[in-house]
Design a protein around this motif. Structure first.
Motif, PDB file in Angstrom:
ATOM      1  N   ARG A 218     -21.378 -32.969 -28.667  1.00 11.59           N
ATOM      2  CA  ARG A 218     -20.601 -31.762 -28.967  1.00 11.59           C
ATOM      3  C   ARG A 218     -21.440 -30.731 -29.710  1.00 11.59           C
ATOM      4  N   ARG A 219     -22.284 -31.208 -30.630  1.00 11.67           N
ATOM      5  CA  ARG A 219     -23.130 -30.271 -31.382  1.00 11.67           C
ATOM      6  C   ARG A 219     -24.208 -29.641 -30.509  1.00 11.67           C
ATOM      7  N   ARG A 220     -24.728 -30.411 -29.556  1.00  7.35           N
ATOM      8  CA  ARG A 220     -25.861 -29.935 -28.764  1.00  7.35           C
ATOM      9  C   ARG A 220     -25.437 -29.149 -27.525  1.00  7.35           C
ATOM     10  N   THR A 221     -24.210 -29.319 -27.066  1.00 10.21           N
ATOM     11  CA  THR A 221     -23.784 -28.720 -25.812  1.00 10.21           C
ATOM     12  C   THR A 221     -23.002 -27.439 -26.070  1.00 10.21           C
ATOM     13  N   PRO A 222     -23.400 -26.333 -25.426  1.00  8.24           N
ATOM     14  CA  PRO A 222     -22.611 -25.107 -25.576  1.00  8.24           C
ATOM     15  C   PRO A 222     -21.180 -25.335 -25.108  1.00  8.24           C
ATOM     16  N   VAL A 223     -20.233 -24.827 -25.873  1.00  5.29           N
ATOM     17  CA  VAL A 223     -18.826 -25.003 -25.536  1.00  5.29           C
ATOM     18  C   VAL A 223     -18.471 -24.078 -24.376  1.00  5.29           C
ATOM     19  N   THR A 224     -17.914 -24.651 -23.318  1.00  6.12           N
ATOM     20  CA  THR A 224     -17.421 -23.858 -22.202  1.00  6.12           C
ATOM     21  C   THR A 224     -15.909 -23.907 -22.208  1.00  6.12           C
ATOM     22  N   SER A 225     -15.299 -22.905 -21.613  1.00  4.88           N
ATOM     23  CA  SER A 225     -13.839 -22.842 -21.638  1.00  4.88           C
ATOM     24  C   SER A 225     -13.310 -22.542 -20.250  1.00  4.88           C
ATOM     25  N   ILE A 226     -12.043 -22.834 -20.076  1.00  6.05           N
ATOM     26  CA  ILE A 226     -11.366 -22.549 -18.822  1.00  6.05           C
ATOM     27  C   ILE A 226     -11.142 -21.044 -18.740  1.00  6.05           C
ATOM     28  N   PRO A 227     -11.554 -20.398 -17.664  1.00  3.56           N
ATOM     29  CA  PRO A 227     -11.381 -18.944 -17.554  1.00  3.56           C
ATOM     30  C   PRO A 227      -9.941 -18.519 -17.802  1.00  3.56           C
ATOM     31  N   SER A 228      -9.800 -17.396 -18.492  1.00  3.71           N
ATOM     32  CA  SER A 228      -8.524 -16.722 -18.786  1.00  3.71           C
ATOM     33  C   SER A 228      -7.672 -17.435 -19.819  1.00  3.71           C
ATOM     34  N   THR A 229      -8.150 -18.587 -20.358  1.00  4.63           N
ATOM     35  CA  THR A 229      -7.348 -19.303 -21.356  1.00  4.63           C
ATOM     36  C   THR A 229      -8.065 -19.469 -22.680  1.00  4.63           C
ATOM     37  N   GLY A 230      -9.379 -19.577 -22.655  1.00  3.25           N
ATOM     38  CA  GLY A 230     -10.127 -19.889 -23.872  1.00  3.25           C
ATOM     39  C   GLY A 230     -10.080 -21.345 -24.241  1.00  3.25           C
ATOM     40  N   LEU A 231      -9.363 -22.194 -23.477  1.00  7.31           N
ATOM     41  CA  LEU A 231      -9.273 -23.619 -23.774  1.00  7.31           C
ATOM     42  C   LEU A 231     -10.587 -24.300 -23.408  1.00  7.31           C
ATOM     43  N   PRO A 232     -11.108 -25.170 -24.293  1.00  8.60           N
ATOM     44  CA  PRO A 232     -12.383 -25.822 -23.986  1.00  8.60           C
ATOM     45  C   PRO A 232     -12.246 -26.837 -22.863  1.00  8.60           C
ATOM     46  N   THR A 233     -13.273 -26.923 -22.049  1.00  6.74           N
ATOM     47  CA  THR A 233     -13.318 -27.963 -21.035  1.00  6.74           C
ATOM     48  C   THR A 233     -13.889 -29.231 -21.658  1.00  6.74           C
ATOM     49  N   ALA A 234     -13.791 -30.340 -20.934  1.00  7.89           N
ATOM     50  CA  ALA A 234     -14.354 -31.598 -21.430  1.00  7.89           C
ATOM     51  C   ALA A 234     -15.872 -31.536 -21.372  1.00  7.89           C
ATOM     52  N   LEU A 235     -16.522 -32.210 -22.321  1.00  6.73           N
ATOM     53  CA  LEU A 235     -17.978 -32.292 -22.309  1.00  6.73           C
ATOM     54  C   LEU A 235     -18.447 -33.114 -21.121  1.00  6.73           C
ATOM     55  N   GLU A 236     -19.632 -32.818 -20.650  1.00  7.81           N
ATOM     56  CA  GLU A 236     -20.199 -33.571 -19.540  1.00  7.81           C
ATOM     57  C   GLU A 236     -20.469 -35.015 -19.958  1.00  7.81           C
ATOM     58  N   PRO A 237     -20.375 -35.955 -19.012  1.00 13.77           N
ATOM     59  CA  PRO A 237     -20.652 -37.358 -19.338  1.00 13.77           C
ATOM     60  C   PRO A 237     -22.070 -37.546 -19.877  1.00 13.77           C
ATOM     61  N   ILE A 238     -22.223 -38.546 -20.734  1.00 12.46           N
ATOM     62  CA  ILE A 238     -23.527 -38.847 -21.316  1.00 12.46           C
ATOM     63  C   ILE A 238     -23.838 -40.323 -21.104  1.00 12.46           C
ATOM     64  N   ASP A 239     -25.122 -40.655 -21.098  1.00 10.98           N
ATOM     65  CA  ASP A 239     -25.570 -42.040 -21.055  1.00 10.98           C
ATOM     66  C   ASP A 239     -25.956 -42.460 -22.465  1.00 10.98           C
ATOM     67  N   VAL A 240     -25.516 -43.635 -22.869  1.00  6.62           N
ATOM     68  CA  VAL A 240     -25.770 -44.121 -24.230  1.00  6.62           C
ATOM     69  C   VAL A 240     -26.397 -45.499 -24.158  1.00  6.62           C
ATOM     70  N   GLU A 241     -27.491 -45.696 -24.885  1.00 11.64           N
ATOM     71  CA  GLU A 241     -28.111 -47.013 -24.997  1.00 11.64           C
ATOM     72  C   GLU A 241     -27.853 -47.581 -26.383  1.00 11.64           C
ATOM     73  N   LEU A 242     -27.377 -48.822 -26.427  1.00  5.87           N
ATOM     74  CA  LEU A 242     -27.069 -49.480 -27.685  1.00  5.87           C
ATOM     75  C   LEU A 242     -27.814 -50.799 -27.764  1.00  5.87           C
ATOM     76  N   ASP A 243     -28.393 -51.077 -28.905  1.00  7.66           N
ATOM     77  CA  ASP A 243     -29.019 -52.374 -29.158  1.00  7.66           C
ATOM     78  C   ASP A 243     -28.039 -53.213 -29.964  1.00  7.66           C
ATOM     79  N   LEU A 244     -27.510 -54.260 -29.328  1.00  8.46           N
ATOM     80  CA  LEU A 244     -26.429 -55.028 -29.919  1.00  8.46           C
ATOM     81  C   LEU A 244     -26.769 -56.501 -29.969  1.00  8.46           C
ATOM     82  N   PRO A 245     -26.303 -57.210 -31.016  1.00 14.29           N
ATOM     83  CA  PRO A 245     -26.476 -58.664 -31.069  1.00 14.29           C
ATOM     84  C   PRO A 245     -25.478 -59.359 -30.161  1.00 14.29           C
ATOM     85  N   ALA A 246     -25.753 -60.608 -29.834  1.00 17.20           N
ATOM     86  CA  ALA A 246     -24.928 -61.346 -28.883  1.00 17.20           C
ATOM     87  C   ALA A 246     -23.489 -61.486 -29.354  1.00 17.20           C
ATOM     88  N   GLU A 247     -23.271 -61.574 -30.681  1.00 20.62           N
ATOM     89  CA  GLU A 247     -21.906 -61.810 -31.164  1.00 20.62           C
ATOM     90  C   GLU A 247     -20.976 -60.619 -30.930  1.00 20.62           C
TER      91      GLU A 247
END
Length: 449
Positions: A218-247
């Protein structure tokens, strides 16, 4: 004082604080200190799930209260709406104390606060102004400056592909609300179980990491809005890598089980929170399944998105809410008098009624549209933003669209998008339910101005 993590712990902690301060002749500090220690001990009992040690030190100019538990997971800051039912524990402590913070220990943590001087009762204006999120920075809390924990050993990489940031933020807010209520429910009801200690492992590992990734997007992506409403659109999907223990794999399963239990209780009206939207349930199942599968050596597969047609039909056993027929008849009669199209929707996003003229204009038969979820007439590109916004509204009362004239595309049955004028409002019914009414001008009659 050493306390077990049970429902009586906050009461005993308050009594300790009061007795110590009365004995020291510092009654002016009692109210604030009681409130803060009650919140900290409640959090420890619900989330740390270990014994809690409460220390009260009275000094000439202040009282310092420390709450220690044996869970090293640090508290997380949340910035939710003013009507949210959870997410402001440390915020509350910060608001009534002169200073507070979190100290990480090798075998747990200490959350502390200090009250000093003469505590003046704040005015209503002061209390409302204090909800400015910038005032809630708690040193040492997860998400606050300087927070951090040492990485565990023997980690495996989990790749979550196509995480929907906007939808996950709303999903996590739903989880926070229903899991807090579930924890309280379990203290007074037999026959219902949930491994809340394992749930916290899951939330503090991958769930928190996804929230951090969503906020970063959200901080890095410019906010876009639906034309004529000013309502924000959803952010584009992101890929996330997590290093997690087995438990974390079994913890993900425990999170799913607990949330399934909470959803069933909410559907029966035994929790204050409402059941989650279908997309909210689906995205958490996807995340949990991916964590479990990949920690067992499976390959990642991406989130398929909220555009799936399966979300257009309510799941079995989740039929329309009990809104009286006379209430639906009344709003349809009103639509006829006003000469406007109408879609009436319940809190589960199910279409309960639609005016015949509007249904025809959108290519539907009335009987085919009634009973579907309202996403059937929302363009796929806007569905995630709609679901996230509606889910947040149900848990916080916040809304950017209620009562505001809008011009938005509506999905025709043949797949075309048609521009319509909309006005959405919420009305109570005699049965105590909320009915959401979308007044929709016939396609082509909307005024973009």
């Amino acid at each position: 004082m050493l306390l077990p993590p049970d429902p009586g712990a906050p009461r005993r902690a308050r009594r300790l604080v009061r007795e110590v301060l009365e004995g020291a002749g510092r009654e002016e500090w009692i109210d604030a200190a009681e409130l803060a220690v009650s919140e900290l001990v409640t959090n420890a009992a619900l989330h740390a799930r270990t014994d809690v040690e409460v220390d009260v030190e009275v000094h000439p100019e202040h009282v310092r209260v420390e709450v220690r538990d044996s869970n090293p997971t640090l508290p997380s800051q949340r910035h939710y709406g003013e009507q949210a039912t959870t997410g402001r524990g440390m915020a509350l402590v910060a608001s009534v104390s002169a200073d507070c913070g979190v100290t990480a220990l090798p075998d747990g943590k200490v959350v502390w606060f200090e009250v000093r001087g003469r505590q003046e009762d704040p005015s209503e204006e002061d209390l409302l102004a204090a909800w400015d999120e910038e005032q809630w920075e708690v040193p040492g809390a997860a998400g606050a400056p300087g927070a951090g924990t040492a990485p565990p050993a023997a980690l495996s990489t989990v790749r979550l592909l196509g995480v929907p940031p906007t939808l996950w933020a709303a999903t996590r807010q739903h989880h926070d609300a229903v899991l807090r209520e579930l924890g309280l429910y379990l203290t007074t009801h037999d026959g219902v179980t949930a491994d809340l200690a394992a749930v916290e492992v899951a939330r503090q590992s991958f769930s928190n990491a996804l929230i951090a990734a969503a906020e970063d997007a959200r901080r890095r992506t410019p906010v876009t809005s639906i034309p004529s409403t000013g309502l924000p659109t959803a952010l584009e999907p992101i890929d996330v890598e997590l290093d997690l223990p087995a438990e974390v794999g079994p913890a993900a399963a425990a999170l799913q089980d607990a949330l399934d239990t909470a959803e069933r209780l909410a559907a029966r009206g035994e929790l204050l929170a409402l059941p989650g939207q279908a997309e909210v349930v689906a995205v958490r199942d996807w995340v949990c399944d991916q964590v479990r599968s990949q920690l067992r050596g499976g390959s990642p597969w991406p989130w398929q998105g909220a555009r799936d047609e399966r979300f257009e039909t309510p799941a079995p056993g989740t039929g329309p809410a009990a809104v009286p027929d006379e209430a639906l008849t009344a709003v349809l009669d009103e639509a006829a008098r006003r000469g406007r199209g109408l879609v009436a929707v319940d809190a589960g996003s199910r279409v309960l009624a639609v005016s015949a003229g509007l249904a025809a204009a959108l290519g539907w038969a009335v009987d085919d549209l009634v009973g579907r979820r309202v996403v059937a007439i929302i363009p796929p590109a806007l569905r995630e933003a709609h679901i996230a916004g509606f889910s947040r509204h149900l848990h916080t009362g916040q809304s950017r669209v209620l009562g505001k004239p809008l011009v938005l595309p509506v999905l025709h049955a043949d797949g075309r998008e048609v521009t319509c004028g909309l006005l959405i409002e919420r009305r109570p019914t005699p049965a105590g339910r909320w009915l959401y009414l979308a007044w929709i001008d016939p396609p082509g009659d909307a005024d973009p101005a």
